[in-house]
Design a protein around this motif. Structure first.
Motif, mmCIF file in Angstrom:
data_model
loop_
_atom_site.group_PDB
_atom_site.id
_atom_site.type_symbol
_atom_site.label_atom_id
_atom_site.label_comp_id
_atom_site.label_asym_id
_atom_site.label_seq_id
_atom_site.Cartn_x
_atom_site.Cartn_y
_atom_site.Cartn_z
ATOM 1 N N THR A 198 0.819 -1.322 0.020
ATOM 2 C CA THR A 198 -0.028 0.019 0.082
ATOM 3 C C THR A 198 0.792 1.120 0.099
ATOM 4 O O THR A 198 0.678 2.218 -0.746
ATOM 5 C CB THR A 198 -0.943 -0.101 1.219
ATOM 6 O OG1 THR A 198 -1.466 -1.100 1.217
ATOM 7 C CG2 THR A 198 -1.732 1.145 1.123
ATOM 8 N N ILE A 256 -6.022 10.560 -0.245
ATOM 9 C CA ILE A 256 -5.963 9.154 0.260
ATOM 10 C C ILE A 256 -4.820 9.041 1.241
ATOM 11 O O ILE A 256 -4.720 8.577 2.170
ATOM 12 C CB ILE A 256 -5.947 8.016 -0.728
ATOM 13 C CG1 ILE A 256 -7.404 7.729 -1.341
ATOM 14 C CG2 ILE A 256 -5.566 6.778 0.011
ATOM 15 C CD1 ILE A 256 -7.311 7.021 -2.385
ATOM 16 N N MET A 301 -10.449 11.081 0.697
ATOM 17 C CA MET A 301 -10.953 9.833 1.197
ATOM 18 C C MET A 301 -12.505 10.322 1.707
ATOM 19 O O MET A 301 -13.506 9.511 1.154
ATOM 20 C CB MET A 301 -10.065 8.962 1.907
ATOM 21 C CG MET A 301 -10.211 7.551 2.131
ATOM 22 S SD MET A 301 -10.119 6.820 0.600
ATOM 23 C CE MET A 301 -10.823 5.203 0.960
ATOM 24 N N GLU A 319 -14.196 0.122 -8.280
ATOM 25 C CA GLU A 319 -14.059 1.406 -7.650
ATOM 26 C C GLU A 319 -13.200 1.163 -6.236
ATOM 27 O O GLU A 319 -12.138 1.875 -6.012
ATOM 28 C CB GLU A 319 -15.506 1.773 -6.963
ATOM 29 C CG GLU A 319 -15.500 3.401 -6.672
ATOM 30 C CD GLU A 319 -16.700 3.930 -6.309
ATOM 31 O OE1 GLU A 319 -17.796 3.614 -7.181
ATOM 32 O OE2 GLU A 319 -17.023 4.395 -5.121
ATOM 33 N N LEU A 364 -9.860 0.268 -7.612
ATOM 34 C CA LEU A 364 -8.902 1.547 -7.949
ATOM 35 C C LEU A 364 -8.598 2.358 -6.767
ATOM 36 O O LEU A 364 -7.308 2.470 -6.748
ATOM 37 C CB LEU A 364 -9.938 2.608 -8.537
ATOM 38 C CG LEU A 364 -9.518 3.806 -8.886
ATOM 39 C CD1 LEU A 364 -8.463 3.722 -10.135
ATOM 40 C CD2 LEU A 364 -10.410 4.853 -9.199
ATOM 41 N N MET A 365 -9.298 2.408 -5.640
ATOM 42 C CA MET A 365 -8.853 3.085 -4.655
ATOM 43 C C MET A 365 -7.538 2.399 -3.915
ATOM 44 O O MET A 365 -6.446 3.079 -3.421
ATOM 45 C CB MET A 365 -9.906 2.861 -3.308
ATOM 46 C CG MET A 365 -11.195 3.702 -3.540
ATOM 47 S SD MET A 365 -10.920 5.548 -3.294
ATOM 48 C CE MET A 365 -12.694 5.860 -3.216
ATOM 49 N N ARG A 366 -7.566 1.094 -4.071
ATOM 50 C CA ARG A 366 -6.237 0.212 -3.378
ATOM 51 C C ARG A 366 -5.345 0.554 -4.290
ATOM 52 O O ARG A 366 -4.210 0.756 -3.835
ATOM 53 C CB ARG A 366 -6.668 -1.088 -3.481
ATOM 54 C CG ARG A 366 -7.829 -1.457 -2.469
ATOM 55 C CD ARG A 366 -7.222 -1.526 -1.200
ATOM 56 N NE ARG A 366 -6.321 -2.669 -0.695
ATOM 57 C CZ ARG A 366 -5.313 -2.851 -0.146
ATOM 58 N NH1 ARG A 366 -4.744 -1.918 0.325
ATOM 59 N NH2 ARG A 366 -4.912 -4.000 0.187
ATOM 60 N N ALA A 367 -5.477 0.657 -5.847
ATOM 61 C CA ALA A 367 -4.581 0.636 -6.678
ATOM 62 C C ALA A 367 -3.648 2.150 -6.677
ATOM 63 O O ALA A 367 -2.580 2.207 -6.848
ATOM 64 C CB ALA A 367 -4.976 0.588 -8.143
ATOM 65 N N ILE A 368 -4.558 3.133 -6.344
ATOM 66 C CA ILE A 368 -3.879 4.599 -6.121
ATOM 67 C C ILE A 368 -3.357 4.700 -4.766
ATOM 68 O O ILE A 368 -3.202 5.841 -4.310
ATOM 69 C CB ILE A 368 -4.806 5.466 -6.765
ATOM 70 C CG1 ILE A 368 -6.148 5.554 -5.941
ATOM 71 C CG2 ILE A 368 -5.232 5.470 -8.137
ATOM 72 C CD1 ILE A 368 -7.094 6.896 -6.346
ATOM 73 N N GLY A 369 -3.339 3.876 -3.893
ATOM 74 C CA GLY A 369 -2.689 3.998 -2.659
ATOM 75 C C GLY A 369 -3.290 3.607 -1.296
ATOM 76 O O GLY A 369 -2.997 3.881 -0.402
ATOM 77 N N ALA A 370 -4.737 3.485 -1.515
ATOM 78 C CA ALA A 370 -5.493 3.397 -0.373
ATOM 79 C C ALA A 370 -5.134 2.156 0.645
ATOM 80 O O ALA A 370 -4.944 1.073 -0.310
ATOM 81 C CB ALA A 370 -6.894 3.358 -0.527
ATOM 82 N N SER A 371 -5.066 2.083 1.878
ATOM 83 C CA SER A 371 -4.635 0.868 2.661
ATOM 84 C C SER A 371 -6.024 0.023 2.740
ATOM 85 O O SER A 371 -7.010 0.766 2.751
ATOM 86 C CB SER A 371 -3.997 1.082 3.869
ATOM 87 O OG SER A 371 -4.911 1.922 4.633
ATOM 88 N N GLY A 372 -5.917 -1.228 3.220
ATOM 89 C CA GLY A 372 -6.994 -1.929 3.437
ATOM 90 C C GLY A 372 -7.740 -1.344 4.569
ATOM 91 O O GLY A 372 -9.081 -1.442 4.446
ATOM 92 N N GLN A 414 -8.096 1.859 5.253
ATOM 93 C CA GLN A 414 -8.827 2.917 4.642
ATOM 94 C C GLN A 414 -10.237 2.393 3.955
ATOM 95 O O GLN A 414 -11.160 3.104 4.028
ATOM 96 C CB GLN A 414 -8.028 3.786 3.667
ATOM 97 C CG GLN A 414 -7.107 4.773 4.374
ATOM 98 C CD GLN A 414 -6.018 5.628 3.435
ATOM 99 O OE1 GLN A 414 -5.615 4.943 2.602
ATOM 100 N NE2 GLN A 414 -6.257 6.816 3.796
ATOM 101 N N PRO A 431 -5.890 -4.909 -5.543
ATOM 102 C CA PRO A 431 -5.962 -3.862 -6.374
ATOM 103 C C PRO A 431 -5.991 -4.366 -8.075
ATOM 104 O O PRO A 431 -6.743 -3.346 -8.684
ATOM 105 C CB PRO A 431 -4.456 -3.235 -6.306
ATOM 106 C CG PRO A 431 -4.261 -3.906 -4.964
ATOM 107 C CD PRO A 431 -4.799 -5.030 -4.836
#
Lengths: 255, 849
Positions: free
Chosen positions: A89, A121, B1, B300, B303-311, B313, B394
């Protein structure tokens, strides 16, 4: 064959003898067979190959989206292989950006909000000067308050590019970024990507099967049957097409 | 977020609201319960503060038998008239009055029927004259012994006016009086707290309400200027000595109010119970909605995970949605709860004969409870889907990852374990091995059983849904509908499980009450050997009674072989509170109720002898010849000798005293009469004659045995109906769940539906397909509910075997009704989603991303 760094630049991403095997027994599929490659900082690299050559798998492994069966992957000085979820992450947050074939914008957010989403984020503020530069480069200043549904495909993809750029990642991975666009919008997006490499020193790795798109890159790496089989520096659409034809032939015979 | 989460929440507000509705209803019950009890509680406080406003100090005797609010009406012991003089002599005491005020003065209205009360007392009292509080509105005060005045509320209810001759039932049988006045209270009120009041002259009040002359219920006094009520209380207390309760008016009001509030808390518990049911069903609903939403948002979230959101979040964003839904639902539920609480308080006030409400109160507990319950339930229900959302890789943002059909093994094993825990808890609770926590253990068992079965539902759903669906498979839309309902077993299962809970509870309660009814009537049919029964149905805490002279007159009717009048009272027997009966004819125990002697002689009883049931004898370790002190509601304690012991049954009383004892009962009149006819006598010939004898006892009537048994068992119908109505709410919530699931499924399958339409499926066929899916799901839920409910009900019935519920009666008719109802529910729930599906734009749907 190993694709090596042409100049004395430090690699932004590196694969070292990467194997990727799906399934087991009869259903076993070997997607990557010992791929080693380096992607220099500040350059625009395209990965090409016919369907099923493993180009998307290679990108997913490089970006830490998929695990490798054997070998190591590095982004900058971070070893991706073996990172746990929070490590991955953090990697995605700080060092990697993505551009997708399907744009993947959040339909409920405006263009501006979509662009700033990775930063929000991560809980960071955008550098205002850089943010302005990015917005001007993609030429979306008038459209910032629009929702994705109110934008054309090309505009949506430019929003997605801005989203990837604004966090200044170590490397941006683009997965068939022009696959869903008409040729004019595609050219706009590719020009924009090339400019961000030339003018701002961004590193971009792009997967594509379109020789015209690949011609925008500084370098093209060719994959076939899970292995790197060829490489072109300063490609043109014609040289790429020629190489592809050569690649297709033996593979078809092999089949 | 945060902004992304809130925006996506707004985009889906309708479906979230639909799932939040269940929470709204649950919260409504919780806050409504608190608002109701608070409003009524403060109203009672006001009523009693008012009623005792003119009393500074009150002297009363300690009751002979102390009863709690749920055990019945406590009878105050009288104070001797001589005590009034002693209180008058206390310095600082002014306005000392002997007061007669006792429950049980029943006025016969203009229509010949007794004016009933659902709770507030029917006071018989001595007229003390007008005061700041009490004002005569018409007529004058009672002067002669056959004159009375009544309060305005009673005059209205009875439809009587000054000058009428009216009958009043008291400790004595019906007596006629002339109504000479009507009184009201300050502020234009017709009553205080809804009480009905009949005021006699003092001598008559003493005789009729307390049973003897020269006694009072209590003595009230005011403090003279310069004396505080507390100081006067201490002085009076010293003067009258021990054995009396001396309290200030304020204390008295608090005590009276506290007693009623204890009764109210029972009400509170019932409402909270239904809140729990609504919330349990709501939990399933929210769990399902969030699961579907997470599934739909896979791309969706990836995508959040791919652009850096942690589990974390991602979990946070789903939980945040839940918090928002929970908050909105809590606010709406609280508002609805205040409304419901106010409405119930208003109805209660009406029913209680015009209790003036002391303004609507929203106690902090209502607000805290509403938000705690609303938030906790929503968040807990959303937690599982949130965890699942965090596991979305992701890479799902780049490709259509087919969500693999996860195997059901884990959830099945889990379900089996949880069901087993539930069964074990139920077994422990029902077999009485749970120590002091029987109720909690049983409730826990039911809860675990529900959750366990819900977890098992996906596995069960496969064969059952296939079988149910087979009925509809004759047409293509039917077949498609069936396949759709089977295609996501988890989703089908949770939707059906929500319906299951409601239907299982209704079925379970019906099984238990029907079995109780069946067992009691079977026992009564077998054992009661009386052709005619005199009885009435109680409208309040006080059982109806009749003139004992009727018994002798009935015995004189030709063809009557045996007559028995039954009296009853709560008494202290050997130090323990026990229900005691007295029988006008002890022989009836054997000859009418079929009791069998296990020791001594049970066919006769001397005035100082008593009979015991075998259970009582065993529990108290008593045998023939034992002597037992008995304190009845009135009079002094007496010692009785056990002269016989009879076998216990459902129809026998624990203790039987001789008829002479009945004079000291709280109600010294028979409450039931049994008439046995000589062989060959026609029931139709005797019944009208007994009816005529009962003319002056309008509270009771005479019925043949079958009608009597029906009347007795029908007392269970009212609670059954009330429980069913309230549980129907759980079913309504489940219907919302089906609508929600279907609507989400339709949305999810837009593309597929468009394709079907493109290749020629007609609108009507599309609607039929959706309807079949809904019907299959709801019948499946109802079927599960009926089975689980029958199982739970049967378990409880078995456990109650020793309590006399011997027959298991299954409500087949009701079960079929539930299944038919479920089919209708399915059709109704499908209406909106089906219309939506039919309206899908074919081209748009295929292009839909």
């Amino acid at each position: 064959m190993t694709a090596t760094v042409g100049r004395q630049a430090q690699a932004a991403a590196r694969a070292n003898d990467v194997w990727k095997v799906y399934g087991s027994g009869e259903a076993q599929v070997i997607a990557l067979r010992g791929v080693s490659a380096e992607f220099e900082r500040g350059r625009f690299t395209a990965i090409m190959g016919p369907s099923g050559s493993g180009k998307s798998t290679l990108m997913h492994c490089l970006a830490g989206l998929d695990s490798v069966t054997r070998g190591t992957v590095m982004i900058g000085d971070t070893t991706v292989t073996g990172l746990n979820d929070s490590g991955l992450t953090k990697l995605r947050r700080d060092k990697v950006g993505f551009i997708f074939q399907q744009f993947n914008l959040l339909p409920t957010l405006t263009a501006q909000e979509n662009i700033l989403l990775p930063l929000s984020i991560a809980g960071r503020k955008a550098d205002p000067a850089w943010y302005d530069t990015v917005i001007d480069t993609v030429g979306l200043r008038e459209r910032l308050g629009h929702r994705p549904a109110q934008l054309s495909g090309g505009q949506q993809q430019r929003v997605a590019c801005a989203r990837a750029l604004v966090a200044r990642p170590e490397v941006i991975f683009a997965d068939e970024p022009t696959g869903n666009l008409d040729s004019r919008s595609g050219a706009e997006v590719l020009n924009f990507l090339r400019n961000s490499v030339r003018e701002h020193g961004q590193t971009i790795v792009m997967v594509t099967h379109d020789p015209t798109a690949a011609a925008y890159a500084d370098r093209v790496v060719f994959l076939a049957d899970g292995q790197i089989v060829s490489e072109l520096i300063e490609p043109t659409a014609d040289t790429v097409l020629d190489t592809m034809k050569k690649l297709d032939a033996p593979v078809e015979v092999g089949n | 977020m945060l902004r992304a989460t809130l925006k996506s929440l707004l985009a889906r507000k309708l479906r979230l609201l639909l799932s939040g509705l269940a929470v709204v209803l649950g919260v409504m019950f919780v806050s409504g319960a608190f608002v109701l009890t608070d409003t009524l509680g403060r109203s009672f406080d006001a009523v009693f503060a008012d009623a005792y406003a003119e009393v500074d100090v009150n002297v009363a005797a300690k009751p002979k038998v102390e009863l709690s609010e749920t055990e019945g009406e406590q009878v105050a012991a009288p104070v001797p008239a001589s005590l009034v003089e002693r209180v008058k002599a206390v310095p600082g005491a002014a306005d000392v009055q002997g007061v007669v005020a006792a429950d049980g003065a029943r006025l016969i209205g203009a229509n010949g029927k007794v004016v009933t009360s659902f709770g507030p007392p029917q006071l018989g009292e001595n007229w003390l004259g007008e005061s700041d509080l009490v004002k005569l509105r018409e007529g004058r005060e009672p002067r002669a012994d056959d004159e009375i005045v009544v309060n305005a509320a009673l005059a209205k209810a009875a439809n009587v006016k000054v000058g009428d001759r009216v009958g009043v039932l008291t400790l004595a049988p019906k007596k006629e009086f002339t109504l000479v006045g009507v009184f009201g209270y300050s502020g234009g009120r017709d009553s205080v707290g809804g009480a009905n009041e009949v005021a006699f002259t003092t001598g008559v009040a003493q005789q009729l309400m307390l049973g003897k002359p020269d006694v009072f219920s209590n003595i009230s006094a005011r403090a003279a200027d310069g004396t505080t009520p507390e100081a006067l209380r201490d002085e009076v207390s010293r003067a009258v000595g021990g054995g009396y309760d001396v309290k200030t008016g304020e204390q008295l009001a608090d005590d009276a109010s506290a007693g009623l509030k204890e009764g109210l808390s029972f009400f509170n518990k019932i409402l909270l119970g239904f809140a729990a049911v609504a919330l349990l069903v709501g939990t399933f609903l929210i769990l399902n909605t969030f699961s579907i939403i997470v599934a739909q948002r896979t791309r969706e979230l990836a995508l959040m995970r791919a652009i850096g959101a942690s589990g974390r979040q991602v979990i946070g964003s789903v939980v945040l949605e839940a918090v928002a839904v929970g908050l909105i639902a809590s606010v709406l539920g609280l508002a609805a709860g205040i409304g419901v609480g106010a409405l119930l308080a208003y109805l209660f006030g009406k029913l209680a004969g015009g209790l003036s409400l002391a303004g609507l109160g929203v106690p902090p507990a209502a607000v805290i409870g509403a938000f705690a319950v609303g938030l906790v339930i929503t968040v807990v229900a959303a937690l599982l889907p949130a965890l699942r959302a965090a596991r979305i890789p992701p890479i799902a943002a780049m490709q259509d990852v087919a969500t693999p059909d996860r195997p059901l093994t884990k959830v099945t094993v889990g379900g089996a374990v949880v069901t087993t825990i539930g069964a074990v808890l139920l077994f422990l609770g029902l077999s009485g091995n749970a120590g002091g926590n029987t109720l909690a253990t049983i409730l826990g068992g039911v809860l675990f059983a529900f959750i366990g079965v819900a977890l098992l539902t996906p596995v069960i759903s496969r064969p059952v849904v296939a079988l149910l669906g087979a009925i509809f498979s004759w047409s293509v839309p039917g077949k498609l509908g069936r396949l759709n309902s089977g295609r996501n077993p988890r989703r089908t299962a949770i939707t059906a499980a929500a319906l299951m809970v409601g239907i299982a509870l209704v079925t379970g309660v019906t099984v238990i009450l029907d079995s109780a009814k069946g067992s009691i009537s079977a026992l009564a049919e077998d054992t009661i050997k009386a052709e005619l029964v005199i009885s009435g149905s109680a409208s309040g805490p006080r059982p109806p009674s009749f003139d004992p002279a009727v018994l002798d007159k009935t015995a004189a009717i030709p063809g009557v072989q045996l007559v028995d009048g039954e009296y009853g009272d709560m008494a202290t027997v050997g130090g323990e509170r026990t229900w005691v009966a007295a029988s006008s004819n002890v022989a009836a125990l054997e000859r009418i109720f079929g009791a069998k002697a296990t020791a001594g002689d049970i066919s006769r009883l001397a005035p100082d002898q008593m009979l015991l049931s075998s259970d009582t004898a065993k529990a108290r370790n008593l045998s023939v010849g034992s002597t037992v002190p008995v304190q009845l509601s009135r009079g002094e304690a007496r010692t009785y000798t056990v002269s016989g012991i009879y076998e216990s049954s459902q129809l026998t009383n624990p203790v039987v005293l001789p008829p002479q004892a009945a004079a000291d009962f709280a109600i010294p009149q028979p409450i039931q009469g049994f008439v046995q006819l000589a062989p060959g006598t026609s029931v139709g010939a005797v019944q009208p004659q007994v009816e005529r004898l009962l003319a002056d006892s309008p509270e009771v009537s005479v019925a043949d045995r079958a009608a009597f048994i029906k009347q007795q068992t029908s007392q269970l119908d009212t609670p059954l109906r009330m429980i069913q109505i309230l549980l129907a709410l759980a079913i309504v919530i489940a219907v919302l769940g089906i609508i929600n699931t279907l609507a989400l499924s339709v949305l999810e399958r837009t593309r597929e539906l468009g394709l079907l339409r493109a290749i020629g499926l007609r609108r009507a066929q599309t609607m039929r397909m959706i309807t079949v899916e809904a019907v299959v799901i709801s019948i499946f839920g109802a079927l599960l509910g009926v089975v689980v409910g029958t199982g739970l009900g049967a378990a409880v019935v078995r456990a109650l075997k020793d309590e006399g519920i011997t027959d298991l009666v299954l409500p087949w008719g009701q079960m079929v009704t539930f299944l038919v109802l479920a089919a209708i529910i399915g059709v109704v729930a499908a209406v909106l989603p089906a219309i939506r599906a039919a309206r899908i734009n074919v081209l748009g749907a295929i292009a839909h991303d």
